[in-house]
Motif scaffolding. Sequence first.
Motif, PDB file in Angstrom:
ATOM      1  N   SER A 191       0.977  -1.209   0.425  1.00 56.88           N
ATOM      2  CA  SER A 191       0.107  -0.052  -0.164  1.00 56.88           C
ATOM      3  C   SER A 191       0.911   1.149  -0.034  1.00 56.88           C
ATOM      4  O   SER A 191       0.648   2.246  -0.464  1.00 56.88           O
ATOM      5  N   THR A 192       2.263   1.459   0.412  1.00 56.56           N
ATOM      6  CA  THR A 192       2.952   2.337   0.587  1.00 56.56           C
ATOM      7  C   THR A 192       3.178   2.772  -0.761  1.00 56.56           C
ATOM      8  O   THR A 192       3.809   4.011  -1.070  1.00 56.56           O
ATOM      9  N   ILE A 193       3.688   1.577  -1.288  1.00 53.69           N
ATOM     10  CA  ILE A 193       3.988   2.455  -3.078  1.00 53.69           C
ATOM     11  C   ILE A 193       3.344   2.197  -4.382  1.00 53.69           C
ATOM     12  O   ILE A 193       4.112   1.801  -4.878  1.00 53.69           O
ATOM     13  N   ARG A 194       2.098   2.391  -4.220  1.00 54.14           N
ATOM     14  CA  ARG A 194       0.986   2.182  -5.045  1.00 54.14           C
ATOM     15  C   ARG A 194       1.364   3.344  -5.880  1.00 54.14           C
ATOM     16  O   ARG A 194       1.191   3.314  -7.644  1.00 54.14           O
ATOM     17  N   ASP A 195       1.714   4.510  -5.679  1.00 53.17           N
ATOM     18  CA  ASP A 195       2.162   5.368  -6.575  1.00 53.17           C
ATOM     19  C   ASP A 195       3.634   5.631  -6.822  1.00 53.17           C
ATOM     20  O   ASP A 195       4.006   6.667  -7.859  1.00 53.17           O
ATOM     21  N   ALA A 196       3.959   4.340  -7.018  1.00 54.54           N
ATOM     22  CA  ALA A 196       5.950   4.288  -7.567  1.00 54.54           C
ATOM     23  C   ALA A 196       5.591   4.503  -9.324  1.00 54.54           C
ATOM     24  O   ALA A 196       4.972   4.154  -9.777  1.00 54.54           O
ATOM     25  N   ASP A 197       6.952   5.397  -9.472  1.00 48.99           N
ATOM     26  CA  ASP A 197       6.839   5.345 -11.027  1.00 48.99           C
ATOM     27  C   ASP A 197       7.722   3.864 -11.840  1.00 48.99           C
ATOM     28  O   ASP A 197       6.674   3.401 -12.659  1.00 48.99           O
ATOM     29  N   GLU A 210      10.229  -9.090 -12.429  1.00 51.47           N
ATOM     30  CA  GLU A 210       8.902  -8.319 -12.939  1.00 51.47           C
ATOM     31  C   GLU A 210       9.435  -5.889 -12.959  1.00 51.47           C
ATOM     32  O   GLU A 210       9.540  -6.071 -11.917  1.00 51.47           O
ATOM     33  N   GLN A 211       9.050  -5.540 -13.897  1.00 48.59           N
ATOM     34  CA  GLN A 211       8.541  -4.574 -13.579  1.00 48.59           C
ATOM     35  C   GLN A 211       7.513  -3.659 -14.276  1.00 48.59           C
ATOM     36  O   GLN A 211       7.684  -3.802 -15.041  1.00 48.59           O
ATOM     37  N   GLY A 212       7.250  -2.177 -13.209  1.00 41.69           N
ATOM     38  CA  GLY A 212       6.505  -2.220 -14.136  1.00 41.69           C
ATOM     39  C   GLY A 212       5.482  -0.652 -12.959  1.00 41.69           C
ATOM     40  O   GLY A 212       5.370  -0.717 -11.342  1.00 41.69           O
ATOM     41  N   THR A 213       4.612  -0.146 -13.263  1.00 42.49           N
ATOM     42  CA  THR A 213       3.565   0.776 -12.310  1.00 42.49           C
ATOM     43  C   THR A 213       2.831  -0.400 -11.615  1.00 42.49           C
ATOM     44  O   THR A 213       2.607  -1.879 -12.489  1.00 42.49           O
ATOM     45  N   HIS A 214       2.148  -0.040 -10.636  1.00 42.33           N
ATOM     46  CA  HIS A 214       1.133  -0.896 -10.398  1.00 42.33           C
ATOM     47  C   HIS A 214       0.401  -1.565 -10.811  1.00 42.33           C
ATOM     48  O   HIS A 214      -0.481  -2.523 -10.574  1.00 42.33           O
ATOM     49  N   ASP A 215      -0.687  -0.303 -11.659  1.00 42.72           N
ATOM     50  CA  ASP A 215      -1.319  -1.312 -12.038  1.00 42.72           C
ATOM     51  C   ASP A 215      -0.853  -1.822 -13.391  1.00 42.72           C
ATOM     52  O   ASP A 215      -1.604  -3.219 -13.751  1.00 42.72           O
ATOM     53  N   GLU A 216       0.180  -1.729 -14.058  1.00 45.90           N
ATOM     54  CA  GLU A 216       0.299  -2.710 -15.039  1.00 45.90           C
ATOM     55  C   GLU A 216       0.668  -3.771 -14.572  1.00 45.90           C
ATOM     56  O   GLU A 216       0.638  -4.820 -15.455  1.00 45.90           O
ATOM     57  N   LEU A 217       1.198  -4.049 -13.440  1.00 48.76           N
ATOM     58  CA  LEU A 217       1.984  -4.743 -12.861  1.00 48.76           C
ATOM     59  C   LEU A 217       0.683  -6.177 -12.497  1.00 48.76           C
ATOM     60  O   LEU A 217       0.523  -7.209 -12.349  1.00 48.76           O
ATOM     61  N   ALA A 231      -0.532  -7.902 -14.936  1.00 51.31           N
ATOM     62  CA  ALA A 231       0.026  -8.766 -15.858  1.00 51.31           C
ATOM     63  C   ALA A 231      -0.740 -10.167 -15.244  1.00 51.31           C
ATOM     64  O   ALA A 231       0.303 -11.188 -15.680  1.00 51.31           O
ATOM     65  N   ASP A 232      -0.558 -10.005 -14.064  1.00 45.98           N
ATOM     66  CA  ASP A 232      -1.322 -11.190 -13.639  1.00 45.98           C
ATOM     67  C   ASP A 232      -0.118 -12.108 -13.306  1.00 45.98           C
ATOM     68  O   ASP A 232       0.126 -13.507 -13.006  1.00 45.98           O
ATOM     69  N   GLY A 233       0.903 -11.112 -12.602  1.00 43.77           N
ATOM     70  CA  GLY A 233       2.005 -11.819 -12.443  1.00 43.77           C
ATOM     71  C   GLY A 233       2.506 -11.923 -10.843  1.00 43.77           C
ATOM     72  O   GLY A 233       2.132 -12.398  -9.999  1.00 43.77           O
ATOM     73  N   ALA A 234       3.929 -12.696 -10.562  1.00 43.44           N
ATOM     74  CA  ALA A 234       4.589 -12.146  -9.363  1.00 43.44           C
ATOM     75  C   ALA A 234       4.077 -11.042  -8.202  1.00 43.44           C
ATOM     76  O   ALA A 234       3.651 -11.406  -7.367  1.00 43.44           O
ATOM     77  N   TYR A 253       0.204  -9.504  -4.207  1.00 41.50           N
ATOM     78  CA  TYR A 253      -1.008  -7.981  -3.951  1.00 41.50           C
ATOM     79  C   TYR A 253      -1.532  -9.138  -3.095  1.00 41.50           C
ATOM     80  O   TYR A 253      -2.728  -8.341  -1.782  1.00 41.50           O
ATOM     81  N   ARG A 254      -2.450  -9.860  -4.259  1.00 45.10           N
ATOM     82  CA  ARG A 254      -3.120 -10.404  -3.170  1.00 45.10           C
ATOM     83  C   ARG A 254      -2.858 -11.600  -2.332  1.00 45.10           C
ATOM     84  O   ARG A 254      -4.287 -11.608  -1.234  1.00 45.10           O
TER      85      ARG A 254
END
Length: 642
Positions: free
Chosen positions: A594-600, A612-619, A622-625, A630-631
Motif C-alpha cells: 500500500s505504501t508504493i502504489r504511486d511509485a513510478d 517484473e517491472q512496471g507501474t502498480h496497475d501494469e503489474l 500482468a497477473d504475475g509475481a 498483492y493478493r
Amino acid sequence: MSHHRPGPGAGVPPGEKSANFGASLRRLLRAMAPERVRLVAVLVLAVVAVGLQVLGPTLLGRATDIVFNGVVGRMLPEGASLEQAVANLRAAGEDQVAQMVSGMENVVPGQGIDFGALGRMALLVLAVYVGSALFLWVQGRMLAGIVQRTAFQLRRDVQAKIDRLPLRELDSRARGDVLSRVTNDIDNVSQTLQQTLSQVVTSIVTVVGVLVMMFVLSWQLALIALVTVPVSAWATATIAKRAQPHFVAQWTSTGDLGGKVEEAFTGHELVTAFNAQDSVREGFDEDNERLFRATFRSQFISGTIMPMMGFVGNLNYVLVAVVGGLRVASGDLSLGSVQAFIQYSRQFTQPLAQLASMANLVQSGVASAERIFDIMDAPEQSADPVPGQRPAQVRGAVRLEDVAFSYDPARPLITRLDLDARPGQTVAVVGPTGAGKTTLVNLLMRFYEIDSGRILIDGVDTRDMTRQDLREPIGMVLQDTWLFEGTIAENIAFGRDGATEEDVHRAAEAASVDRFVQSLPDGYDTVIDEEGGGVSAGEKQLITIARAFLAEPQLLILDEATSSVDTRTEMLVQQAMTRLRSGRTSFVIAHRLSTIRDADVILVMEHGDIVEQGTHDELLEADGAYARLYRSQFAAPVLAEE
C-alpha cells in the motif's frame, strides 16, 4: 534482507589454536615506538634509582662493620697494636677468634664504636634511599604517561581500522566480541603494560647491578647464588608455556560472553515475551562456565610460579647464610660484607620472583593484544581512487549493468541484474524475504562490492568515486532505527553538519515529528538514549526519517522506513514523502504494497533477479509475481471475512 553469510560464531573454537606469544609481544612493543625517547629516559632513571638501591646494602654493611669493629675493639687491650692483640689471642688458645680478628680492618684495640662515623654513614644511607625513591617516582610518572598515550593511540588505531573494514567483515563477527576487543582487551593491555613494564625494567637492572656487587664482595658466594637461576628460568618457562593457551581461551570466552550479554540486553523485551529466559540463561551459563574454567586454569597454572620462585629463593638464602658464616669465622669476609651479601641475595632473587610472577600478567596482556591485532590485520575495504571522479551535477540517474553479487561464492544471489532509474523517479523494490532487495541497496551504497558488472550514478561508475562523494548526496532510512543518547533535536541535526534550529524544525514538520514532539514536556530538548527510550517505535522511525530529510539528498533510500509506523502516521509520512521526492530519485523497499502504489516503477525481485517491472496497475494487469504478492496481502483478509 538475505545476507547468506556465516554466523557470528564462525571461526576457531576458543583455545584450540595456541597463541604466537613471541611475535605478538614484539609487535606490542613496536606499538610503543613513538615513545622511544621517553622510554630511554625511563631506563636511565631506572638505572640511577636501582644503582642507588644497590649501593644501599654495601653502605649498611660498612655501618655494621663500624659497630662490630667497635664491639671487638672494646674487648681488646688498649694500647696494643692489632698484630699484638691477635698474637695474645693465639697465645691464650683462642685461635678461631684470632683468625676472625686478623681479617677485620679498622679495628683499634681498646676503642669502642665510632658514633660520628656511624652517624655519617646512616645519613649517607638515608640520602641514597631517598634519592632512589625520588628517581623511581619520576620514572613511574613518566611511564604512566607512556602507557596511557600508547593505549590512547591503540584505541584510535582500532577505531580507524573498524571504519575501514568492509561491512562483510563486520557482519562475520559477533558484535559483542568486537566490543570486547575494543574495550576489555585494550584495557587489559594497558593495565599489563602499566603493571609490568616498570617492574621489568627495574627488575632487570636490579639483577644486573646486584650481580656485579655480589661478585665484587665474593665471587664464591656469587656462584652459589647463581646456581638456582637456571632452575628458576626452566621452571618459569615450562609453567608459562602451559598457561598461555588458557589465557587465549580466557579472553576469547570473555568476548563470547560479552556477545551473549549484548544480545540479551538489546533483546530483553523479546526474551521476556517468548518466556525464553531459561534458554538464554542456559546459554549464558555455558559461556560463563567456559570462561570460569579458562580463567581458573590460566590463573592457577601461572600462579604456581611465585611459590616455586619463593622456594628457590629461600634455598639460596640458606646456602648463602651458611657459607657466609663459615667465611666470617675463617676471617675471609667481614660480618658487614656477609650482611650486605645476604641482602643482595634477597635483592637478587626478589626481582627474579617478580619477573616470574608477572608472567601471568604478560601472558594475559599478550593474549588480549593478539585479539586486537586480529582486527588490525583484517582485510580492509578497497582504497578510494585518487583522485576520484564525480558527476558534474548529481541529478539522480542510477543505472545497473549486468551486476553480479554473492555473499558466499558457493551460493550465487544476484547473477545478471539490470536497472535504469531516471532522475526524479520513485523506484519501489518488492519481493519475498531473501529476494535480495536490501542487498540491492547495499550495493548502491557500496557497503558491499559487486562481483562483476557496473553501477553508474549520473554516468560515473561508483567504483571510480570516493565513498564520501558517493554517499554524500544519498539519504538513507533503515528498517532498524539508530538513535544516539542526546536530545531529539540533536538526533535530527545528525543528518547535516551546521544545521540550524529552523532547519531541524522544518525537517521535523515534514516528517510529522513535530506532531508528537509538541506533546512532550521538554519538546525538542527531550533526551532519549541509544535505544530510543521515551518514544515509541514509530516515533523513533519518524525521527530517523526527519534526519534524512534534513540532509536534503538527491537520492533517497528507504528500506522498510514505514514498517513501524501506524496507519495514520503512515499517511502523514506518505504525504511528506510525496512532497520531498519532488526532483529526487527514490528507492523504496517495502513489504506493505500500500505504501508504493504511486511509485513510478515497481521492481519485483525473486532470488536476486528482477522478474517484473512496471507501474502498480501494469503489474496487476500482468497477473504475475506482483499480483500474487498483492493478493496475498489484500485478497486473503477479504476471503477470510467472507
